[in-house]
Scaffold this motif. Structure first.
Motif, mmCIF file in Angstrom:
data_model
loop_
_atom_site.group_PDB
_atom_site.id
_atom_site.type_symbol
_atom_site.label_atom_id
_atom_site.label_comp_id
_atom_site.label_asym_id
_atom_site.label_seq_id
_atom_site.Cartn_x
_atom_site.Cartn_y
_atom_site.Cartn_z
ATOM 1 N N MET A 1 0.838 -1.169 0.000
ATOM 2 C CA MET A 1 0.000 0.000 0.000
ATOM 3 C C MET A 1 0.890 1.241 0.000
ATOM 4 S SD MET A 1 -2.854 1.600 2.615
ATOM 5 C CE MET A 1 -2.558 0.444 3.859
ATOM 6 N N PHE A 2 0.487 2.228 -0.763
ATOM 7 C CA PHE A 2 1.240 3.476 -0.850
ATOM 8 C C PHE A 2 0.518 4.555 -0.047
ATOM 9 C CE2 PHE A 2 1.966 1.243 -4.896
ATOM 10 C CZ PHE A 2 3.332 1.055 -4.805
ATOM 11 N N MET A 3 1.273 5.275 0.778
ATOM 12 C CA MET A 3 0.701 6.398 1.514
ATOM 13 C C MET A 3 1.807 7.370 1.876
ATOM 14 S SD MET A 3 -0.276 4.556 5.067
ATOM 15 C CE MET A 3 0.897 3.561 5.959
ATOM 16 N N GLY A 4 1.413 8.595 2.108
ATOM 17 C CA GLY A 4 2.364 9.627 2.480
ATOM 18 C C GLY A 4 2.521 10.673 1.386
ATOM 19 N N GLU A 5 3.264 11.712 1.738
ATOM 20 C CA GLU A 5 3.462 12.867 0.868
ATOM 21 C C GLU A 5 4.952 13.232 0.921
ATOM 22 O OE1 GLU A 5 0.828 16.738 0.774
ATOM 23 O OE2 GLU A 5 2.138 16.802 2.525
ATOM 24 N N TYR A 6 5.579 13.320 -0.254
ATOM 25 C CA TYR A 6 7.021 13.568 -0.340
ATOM 26 C C TYR A 6 7.300 14.681 -1.337
ATOM 27 C CZ TYR A 6 7.028 9.072 1.983
ATOM 28 O OH TYR A 6 6.794 8.055 2.878
ATOM 29 N N PHE A 7 8.206 15.568 -0.987
ATOM 30 C CA PHE A 7 8.556 16.701 -1.831
ATOM 31 C C PHE A 7 9.909 16.446 -2.492
ATOM 32 C CE2 PHE A 7 5.625 18.096 1.369
ATOM 33 C CZ PHE A 7 4.751 18.930 0.682
ATOM 34 N N HIS A 8 9.934 16.552 -3.823
ATOM 35 C CA HIS A 8 11.152 16.333 -4.592
ATOM 36 C C HIS A 8 11.208 17.341 -5.734
ATOM 37 C CE1 HIS A 8 12.636 12.625 -2.711
ATOM 38 N NE2 HIS A 8 11.370 12.311 -2.545
ATOM 39 N N THR A 9 12.273 17.233 -6.536
ATOM 40 C CA THR A 9 12.402 18.105 -7.706
ATOM 41 C C THR A 9 12.709 17.270 -8.942
ATOM 42 O OG1 THR A 9 14.740 18.486 -7.248
ATOM 43 C CG2 THR A 9 13.205 20.121 -6.389
ATOM 44 N N VAL A 10 12.272 17.784 -10.082
ATOM 45 C CA VAL A 10 12.645 17.212 -11.378
ATOM 46 C C VAL A 10 13.911 17.938 -11.800
ATOM 47 C CG1 VAL A 10 11.952 16.922 -13.785
ATOM 48 C CG2 VAL A 10 10.232 16.734 -11.975
ATOM 49 N N ASP A 11 14.949 17.187 -12.164
ATOM 50 C CA ASP A 11 16.186 17.851 -12.571
ATOM 51 C C ASP A 11 16.099 18.313 -14.027
ATOM 52 O OD1 ASP A 11 16.841 15.671 -14.239
ATOM 53 O OD2 ASP A 11 18.341 14.863 -12.872
ATOM 54 N N GLY A 12 17.135 18.961 -14.506
ATOM 55 C CA GLY A 12 17.166 19.514 -15.852
ATOM 56 C C GLY A 12 17.033 18.488 -16.960
ATOM 57 N N LYS A 13 17.315 17.232 -16.658
ATOM 58 C CA LYS A 13 17.206 16.166 -17.657
ATOM 59 C C LYS A 13 15.863 15.436 -17.586
ATOM 60 C CE LYS A 13 22.171 15.347 -17.792
ATOM 61 N NZ LYS A 13 23.255 14.377 -17.598
ATOM 62 N N GLY A 14 14.976 15.882 -16.681
ATOM 63 C CA GLY A 14 13.663 15.252 -16.562
ATOM 64 C C GLY A 14 13.639 14.053 -15.634
ATOM 65 N N ARG A 15 14.642 13.936 -14.766
ATOM 66 C CA ARG A 15 14.711 12.806 -13.835
ATOM 67 C C ARG A 15 14.093 13.194 -12.496
ATOM 68 N NH1 ARG A 15 21.036 11.777 -14.664
ATOM 69 N NH2 ARG A 15 20.864 13.932 -13.963
ATOM 70 N N LEU A 16 13.467 12.227 -11.865
ATOM 71 C CA LEU A 16 12.793 12.445 -10.600
ATOM 72 C C LEU A 16 13.120 11.300 -9.659
ATOM 73 C CD1 LEU A 16 10.583 13.855 -8.832
ATOM 74 C CD2 LEU A 16 8.916 12.399 -10.009
ATOM 75 N N ILE A 17 13.488 11.625 -8.424
ATOM 76 C CA ILE A 17 13.736 10.601 -7.405
ATOM 77 C C ILE A 17 12.389 10.097 -6.891
ATOM 78 C CG2 ILE A 17 14.602 10.181 -5.063
ATOM 79 C CD1 ILE A 17 16.837 12.189 -5.651
ATOM 80 N N ILE A 18 12.236 8.782 -6.867
ATOM 81 C CA ILE A 18 11.050 8.153 -6.285
ATOM 82 C C ILE A 18 11.368 7.876 -4.817
ATOM 83 C CG2 ILE A 18 9.545 6.112 -6.339
ATOM 84 C CD1 ILE A 18 9.175 8.027 -8.738
ATOM 85 N N PRO A 19 10.484 8.275 -3.911
ATOM 86 C CA PRO A 19 10.758 8.049 -2.486
ATOM 87 C C PRO A 19 11.068 6.582 -2.190
ATOM 88 C CG PRO A 19 8.826 9.437 -2.759
ATOM 89 C CD PRO A 19 9.197 8.941 -4.125
ATOM 90 N N ALA A 20 12.038 6.356 -1.327
ATOM 91 C CA ALA A 20 12.467 5.002 -0.975
ATOM 92 C C ALA A 20 11.294 4.152 -0.495
ATOM 93 C CB ALA A 20 13.556 5.063 0.089
ATOM 94 N N LYS A 21 10.356 4.753 0.227
ATOM 95 C CA LYS A 21 9.207 4.000 0.745
ATOM 96 C C LYS A 21 8.341 3.446 -0.383
ATOM 97 C CE LYS A 21 8.910 5.453 5.340
ATOM 98 N NZ LYS A 21 8.689 4.621 6.446
ATOM 99 N N PHE A 22 8.389 4.038 -1.568
ATOM 100 C CA PHE A 22 7.553 3.595 -2.688
ATOM 101 C C PHE A 22 8.284 2.627 -3.621
ATOM 102 C CE2 PHE A 22 5.010 7.828 -2.618
ATOM 103 C CZ PHE A 22 4.339 7.421 -1.481
ATOM 104 N N ARG A 23 9.591 2.627 -3.602
ATOM 105 C CA ARG A 23 10.367 1.853 -4.585
ATOM 106 C C ARG A 23 10.075 0.354 -4.535
ATOM 107 N NH1 ARG A 23 15.992 4.788 -3.251
ATOM 108 N NH2 ARG A 23 15.209 6.882 -3.641
ATOM 109 N N GLU A 24 10.019 -0.203 -3.353
ATOM 110 C CA GLU A 24 9.808 -1.642 -3.246
ATOM 111 C C GLU A 24 8.442 -2.040 -3.796
ATOM 112 O OE1 GLU A 24 9.309 -4.952 0.212
ATOM 113 O OE2 GLU A 24 10.896 -3.456 0.502
#
Length: 145
Positions: A1-24
């Motif tokens: 189950m996915f829950m929570g709210e995480y703030f990140h940025t998209v870099d200049g190449k269009g890449r985005l970090i996915i929160p560690a809690k969601f990766r698995e």
């Protein structure tokens, strides 16, 4: 189950970090597509397959069903995490979600949503004001909150 709210940025190449809690929960390869409310929907493989089956069952003779399915699938792309836990978002999806730099990644039970920070703040402020009214409306669904 996915829950929570995480703030990140998209870099200049269009890449985005996915929160560690969601990766698995998303596994190695997952699907990102155009969602509703101008956000992106992110589905793990099993959820995507379930949704795909439901959408296949829509009557293709109905114009609205065809339009929705076309829009939903044409925007879909498979994504893989790199070694830093990032994904590359195609320009078409970044444009649809108005994702320029600051984003909010939220868990919504069986899927993840990616919002521009500005859109999320506007949406959540409006929804918060109607939260109790919305809760009253969904009581009809026999959900105990």
């Amino acid at each position: 189950m996915f829950m929570g709210e995480y703030f990140h940025t998209v870099d200049g190449k269009g890449r985005l970090i996915i929160p560690a809690k969601f990766r698995e929960g998303l596994e190695d390869t997952f699907v990102v597509t155009k969602g509703l409310d101008n956000c992106l929907f992110v589905y793990p493989p099993d959820e995507w397959k379930t949704l795909e089956q439901k959408l296949k069952a829509l009557p293709f003779t109905k114009k609205d069903a065809r339009a929705f399915v076309r829009f939903f699938f044409s925007g879909a792309t498979e994504c893989e995490l790199d070694k830093q836990g990032r994904i590359l978002l195609p320009a078409s999806l970044r444009n649809y979600g108005q994702l320029e730099k600051d984003v909010v990644i939220i868990g919504v039970s069986s899927r993840v949503e990616i919002w521009s920070r500005e859109s999320w703040e506007k949406y959540s402020t409006e929804a918060e004001m109607d939260y109790e009214e919305i809760a009253e409306k969904i009581v009809d669904f026999d959900i105990d909150l």
